[in-house]
Motif scaffolding. Structure first.
Motif, PDB file in Angstrom:
ATOM      1  N   HIS A  94       0.849  -1.192   0.000  1.00 52.07           N
ATOM      2  CA  HIS A  94       0.000   0.000   0.000  1.00 52.07           C
ATOM      3  C   HIS A  94       0.879   1.233   0.000  1.00 52.07           C
ATOM      4  O   HIS A  94       2.049   1.176   0.411  1.00 52.07           O
ATOM      5  CB  HIS A  94      -0.922   0.009   1.234  1.00 52.07           C
ATOM      6  N   LEU A  97       4.730   1.278  -0.914  1.00 54.19           N
ATOM      7  CA  LEU A  97       5.811   0.829  -0.033  1.00 54.19           C
ATOM      8  C   LEU A  97       6.458  -0.482  -0.482  1.00 54.19           C
ATOM      9  O   LEU A  97       7.487  -0.870   0.032  1.00 54.19           O
ATOM     10  CB  LEU A  97       5.270   0.651   1.398  1.00 54.19           C
ATOM     11  N   HIS A 100       5.284  -5.928   1.972  1.00 52.81           N
ATOM     12  CA  HIS A 100       5.729  -6.098   3.349  1.00 52.81           C
ATOM     13  C   HIS A 100       4.631  -6.819   4.133  1.00 52.81           C
ATOM     14  O   HIS A 100       3.567  -7.101   3.586  1.00 52.81           O
ATOM     15  CB  HIS A 100       6.118  -4.751   3.990  1.00 52.81           C
ATOM     16  N   HIS A 102       1.883  -7.249   7.137  1.00 52.37           N
ATOM     17  CA  HIS A 102       1.066  -6.731   8.228  1.00 52.37           C
ATOM     18  C   HIS A 102       0.513  -7.949   8.951  1.00 52.37           C
ATOM     19  O   HIS A 102       0.057  -8.886   8.317  1.00 52.37           O
ATOM     20  CB  HIS A 102      -0.119  -5.926   7.701  1.00 52.37           C
TER      21      HIS A 102
HETATM   22 ZN   LIG Z   1       2.238  -1.202   5.764  1.00 50.13          ZN
END
Ligand SMILES: [Zn+2]
Ligand SMILES: [Zn+2]
Length: 178
Positions: A94, A97, A100, A102
């Motif tokens: 999102h 970025l 990664h 979450h």
């Molecule tokens: Zn994030």
């Protein structure tokens, strides 16, 4: 590079959050919190209400403790927080970025997301055997947290000017000795 970028960012954000508690406390109003979140680039939902502020403030001593625990105590504590938060790791991308992880949804309460992000980053530190990079400022009158990402693990002072102050003090001491 010691850790992935998002881990380094999360470690810095965790230290910054804990350090807001240092005298004078800079996280006393919902407006303070909003400013902090903007500065640190926090995404996801915010309620902006006093309950959110209280939860974030209450998180600070817990994160400070994580920074200082020995590995044998840290590991079960990290696991406990993940269970408590019902963490479920997901790959996400999102705001440009890149991929990664979450472990809680972006609409989870802010303090929970802050806790879990810190925990996920600390997991990387444990796995890499790099716990000695979690430091406290070496200045006598400062107890701020420091994340030492320097190549030779030489970082000793926090970001609030302690390094400069110590340099000045050392310089004066040398002058006096001359
Ligand atoms: Zn994030
Ligand atoms: Zn300091």
């Amino acid at each position: 590079m010691t850790f992935t970028h998002d881990t380094e960012v999360a470690l810095g954000a965790a230290a910054a959050l804990v350090n807001t508690a240092s005298d004078p406390d800079t996280l006393r109003t919902p407006e303070d919190l909003e400013r902090f979140l903007d500065e640190e680039g926090w995404f996801g939902v915010r309620s902006g209400d006093p309950a959110e502020l209280d939860a974030v403030r209450a998180l600070r001593p817990r994160l400070r403790e994580l920074w200082t625990l020995e590995e044998e105590e840290l590991v079960p504590t990290l696991n406990e927080i993940l269970v408590e938060a019902e963490a479920l790791p997901q790959l996400v991308d999102h705001d440009g970025l890149g991929w990664h992880i979450h472990a809680v949804p972006q609409d989870a309460p802010l303090a929970k997301r802050m806790a879990v992000e810190a925990v996920m980053a600390l997991i990387d530190v444990v796995r890499a055997g790099e716990l000695d990079r979690l430091k406290r400022c070496a200045a006598d009158d400062c107890d701020d947290l420091v994340i030492d990402l320097s190549r030779n693990r030489s970082r000793r002072f926090c970001e609030s000017g302690c390094g400069n102050r110590e340099n000045v003090r050392a310089y004066r001491d040398r002058k006096r000795a001359e």
